[in-house]
Motif scaffolding. Structure first.
Motif, PDB file in Angstrom:
ATOM      1  N   PRO A   2       1.950  67.160  72.895  1.00 22.88           N
ATOM      2  CA  PRO A   2       2.732  66.045  72.347  1.00 22.88           C
ATOM      3  C   PRO A   2       2.919  64.948  73.401  1.00 22.88           C
ATOM      4  O   PRO A   2       3.330  65.225  74.516  1.00 22.88           O
ATOM      5  N   PHE A   3       2.557  63.741  73.047  1.00 22.31           N
ATOM      6  CA  PHE A   3       2.749  62.597  73.931  1.00 22.31           C
ATOM      7  C   PHE A   3       3.981  61.839  73.483  1.00 22.31           C
ATOM      8  O   PHE A   3       4.275  61.766  72.304  1.00 22.31           O
ATOM      9  N   THR A   4       4.669  61.262  74.420  1.00 23.19           N
ATOM     10  CA  THR A   4       5.809  60.413  74.091  1.00 23.19           C
ATOM     11  C   THR A   4       5.405  58.967  74.353  1.00 23.19           C
ATOM     12  O   THR A   4       4.405  58.691  75.014  1.00 23.19           O
ATOM     13  N   SER A   5       6.208  58.064  73.863  1.00 25.07           N
ATOM     14  CA  SER A   5       5.890  56.652  74.063  1.00 25.07           C
ATOM     15  C   SER A   5       5.924  56.284  75.547  1.00 25.07           C
ATOM     16  O   SER A   5       5.284  55.327  75.967  1.00 25.07           O
ATOM     17  N   ALA A   6       6.643  57.045  76.363  1.00 27.45           N
ATOM     18  CA  ALA A   6       6.700  56.781  77.802  1.00 27.45           C
ATOM     19  C   ALA A   6       5.349  57.045  78.469  1.00 27.45           C
ATOM     20  O   ALA A   6       5.071  56.532  79.550  1.00 27.45           O
ATOM     21  N   PHE A  19       8.589  48.771  71.385  1.00 32.60           N
ATOM     22  CA  PHE A  19       8.550  48.522  72.825  1.00 32.60           C
ATOM     23  C   PHE A  19       7.148  48.639  73.425  1.00 32.60           C
ATOM     24  O   PHE A  19       6.880  48.086  74.485  1.00 32.60           O
ATOM     25  N   ASN A  20       6.236  49.357  72.758  1.00 27.63           N
ATOM     26  CA  ASN A  20       4.897  49.525  73.333  1.00 27.63           C
ATOM     27  C   ASN A  20       3.779  48.938  72.473  1.00 27.63           C
ATOM     28  O   ASN A  20       2.626  48.942  72.881  1.00 27.63           O
ATOM     29  N   VAL A  21       4.105  48.434  71.305  1.00 22.60           N
ATOM     30  CA  VAL A  21       3.070  47.943  70.396  1.00 22.60           C
ATOM     31  C   VAL A  21       2.236  46.820  71.012  1.00 22.60           C
ATOM     32  O   VAL A  21       1.031  46.745  70.793  1.00 22.60           O
ATOM     33  N   GLU A  27       5.663  44.501  59.806  1.00 23.32           N
ATOM     34  CA  GLU A  27       6.859  45.172  59.314  1.00 23.32           C
ATOM     35  C   GLU A  27       8.018  45.101  60.310  1.00 23.32           C
ATOM     36  O   GLU A  27       9.181  45.130  59.916  1.00 23.32           O
ATOM     37  N   ASN A  28       7.726  45.017  61.596  1.00 21.89           N
ATOM     38  CA  ASN A  28       8.753  45.068  62.635  1.00 21.89           C
ATOM     39  C   ASN A  28       8.808  43.799  63.472  1.00 21.89           C
ATOM     40  O   ASN A  28       9.275  43.818  64.613  1.00 21.89           O
ATOM     41  N   PHE A  29       8.331  42.702  62.926  1.00 21.20           N
ATOM     42  CA  PHE A  29       8.151  41.472  63.685  1.00 21.20           C
ATOM     43  C   PHE A  29       9.435  40.989  64.356  1.00 21.20           C
ATOM     44  O   PHE A  29       9.428  40.614  65.532  1.00 21.20           O
ATOM     45  N   GLU A  30      10.539  41.003  63.632  1.00 19.59           N
ATOM     46  CA  GLU A  30      11.792  40.499  64.205  1.00 19.59           C
ATOM     47  C   GLU A  30      12.215  41.290  65.437  1.00 19.59           C
ATOM     48  O   GLU A  30      12.677  40.706  66.421  1.00 19.59           O
ATOM     49  N   ASP A  31      12.057  42.595  65.393  1.00 12.83           N
ATOM     50  CA  ASP A  31      12.421  43.423  66.553  1.00 12.83           C
ATOM     51  C   ASP A  31      11.437  43.238  67.707  1.00 12.83           C
ATOM     52  O   ASP A  31      11.837  43.264  68.873  1.00 12.83           O
ATOM     53  N   ILE A  32      10.174  43.050  67.391  1.00  8.08           N
ATOM     54  CA  ILE A  32       9.156  42.895  68.430  1.00  8.08           C
ATOM     55  C   ILE A  32       9.357  41.600  69.202  1.00  8.08           C
ATOM     56  O   ILE A  32       9.271  41.582  70.432  1.00  8.08           O
ATOM     57  N   LYS A  75      12.035  40.070  69.765  1.00 11.37           N
ATOM     58  CA  LYS A  75      13.254  40.160  70.581  1.00 11.37           C
ATOM     59  C   LYS A  75      12.998  40.910  71.889  1.00 11.37           C
ATOM     60  O   LYS A  75      13.762  40.790  72.838  1.00 11.37           O
ATOM     61  N   ASN A  76      11.908  41.646  71.936  1.00 15.04           N
ATOM     62  CA  ASN A  76      11.544  42.432  73.107  1.00 15.04           C
ATOM     63  C   ASN A  76      11.193  41.491  74.263  1.00 15.04           C
ATOM     64  O   ASN A  76      10.538  40.472  74.066  1.00 15.04           O
ATOM     65  N   GLU A  77      11.600  41.846  75.446  1.00 21.74           N
ATOM     66  CA  GLU A  77      11.341  40.989  76.622  1.00 21.74           C
ATOM     67  C   GLU A  77       9.851  40.814  76.913  1.00 21.74           C
ATOM     68  O   GLU A  77       9.457  39.847  77.556  1.00 21.74           O
ATOM     69  N   ASP A  78       8.992  41.711  76.426  1.00 18.41           N
ATOM     70  CA  ASP A  78       7.555  41.596  76.652  1.00 18.41           C
ATOM     71  C   ASP A  78       6.895  40.534  75.765  1.00 18.41           C
ATOM     72  O   ASP A  78       5.769  40.131  76.022  1.00 18.41           O
ATOM     73  N   TRP A  79       7.589  40.091  74.713  1.00 15.73           N
ATOM     74  CA  TRP A  79       6.979  39.161  73.760  1.00 15.73           C
ATOM     75  C   TRP A  79       6.550  37.853  74.440  1.00 15.73           C
ATOM     76  O   TRP A  79       5.436  37.381  74.213  1.00 15.73           O
ATOM     77  N   SER A  80       7.391  37.258  75.248  1.00 13.24           N
ATOM     78  CA  SER A  80       7.059  35.980  75.905  1.00 13.24           C
ATOM     79  C   SER A  80       5.809  36.109  76.762  1.00 13.24           C
ATOM     80  O   SER A  80       4.916  35.256  76.708  1.00 13.24           O
ATOM     81  N   ASP A  81       5.725  37.170  77.540  1.00 14.29           N
ATOM     82  CA  ASP A  81       4.534  37.394  78.370  1.00 14.29           C
ATOM     83  C   ASP A  81       3.297  37.618  77.501  1.00 14.29           C
ATOM     84  O   ASP A  81       2.211  37.134  77.813  1.00 14.29           O
ATOM     85  N   PHE A  82       3.470  38.351  76.418  1.00 20.29           N
ATOM     86  CA  PHE A  82       2.363  38.617  75.500  1.00 20.29           C
ATOM     87  C   PHE A  82       1.810  37.310  74.929  1.00 20.29           C
ATOM     88  O   PHE A  82       0.592  37.107  74.883  1.00 20.29           O
ATOM     89  N   VAL A  83       2.697  36.424  74.521  1.00 18.72           N
ATOM     90  CA  VAL A  83       2.281  35.140  73.945  1.00 18.72           C
ATOM     91  C   VAL A  83       1.539  34.305  74.984  1.00 18.72           C
ATOM     92  O   VAL A  83       0.509  33.690  74.680  1.00 18.72           O
ATOM     93  N   ILE A  84       2.018  34.301  76.213  1.00 13.45           N
ATOM     94  CA  ILE A  84       1.404  33.500  77.273  1.00 13.45           C
ATOM     95  C   ILE A  84       0.040  34.061  77.682  1.00 13.45           C
ATOM     96  O   ILE A  84      -0.915  33.311  77.864  1.00 13.45           O
ATOM     97  N   THR A  85      -0.061  35.372  77.811  1.00 17.51           N
ATOM     98  CA  THR A  85      -1.297  35.966  78.326  1.00 17.51           C
ATOM     99  C   THR A  85      -2.330  36.277  77.239  1.00 17.51           C
ATOM    100  O   THR A  85      -3.487  36.527  77.564  1.00 17.51           O
TER     101      THR A  85
END
Length: 127
Positions: free
Chosen positions: A10-14, A49-51, A77-82, A84-94
């Motif tokens: 079993p793998f975890t998201s971590a 958090f990892n998508v 389905e989860n766009f609003e939560d995604i 809000k994640n701190e990784d979103w800004s970096d994702f958009v830029i890169t």
């Protein structure tokens, strides 16, 4: 050394980085069975958090095209939560081209859904 046998643990998201590293190795050495296991695990452990990390890797490997499709649906389905994640800004830029593709796909799906909802059912004998 990998000999075509992998005990399913079993793998975890971590542990997403480990699985993404295995994707790279499975692709590089054409290990289809390992790639299949990685696909299953990535789909199982995806969360808001990892998508984005998984999406970036899935976009690089044609073998993960079906995973990309599922991730796109998950993101919709989860766009609003995604976002809000701190990784979103970096994702958009890169990854601007990937963001564009995702948003256009979401828009297209919404337009198609709207058209489907706007279609009025035809009732026999009524004009």
């Amino acid at each position: 050394l990998y000999h075509g046998m992998l005990r399913r643990v079993p793998f975890t998201s971590a542990e997403v980085k480990l699985v993404l590293d295995l994707v790279h190795l499975a692709s590089k050495y054409q290990m289809d069975e390992l790639m299949g296991i990685c696909k299953d695990v990535l789909i199982e452990i995806v969360n808001v958090f990892n998508v984005l990390k998984i999406m970036v890797v899935a976009d690089k490997y044609p073998e993960l095209s079906d995973v990309s499709l599922r991730l796109g649906s998950y993101m919709k389905e989860n766009f609003e939560d995604i976002v809000k994640n701190e990784d979103w800004s970096d994702f958009v830029i890169t990854n601007p081209s990937l963001v564009t593709v995702l948003l256009l796909k979401m828009k297209k799906e919404n337009v198609g859904m709207k058209k489907a909802l706007d279609v009025k059912p035809k009732v026999a004998g009524v004009l």
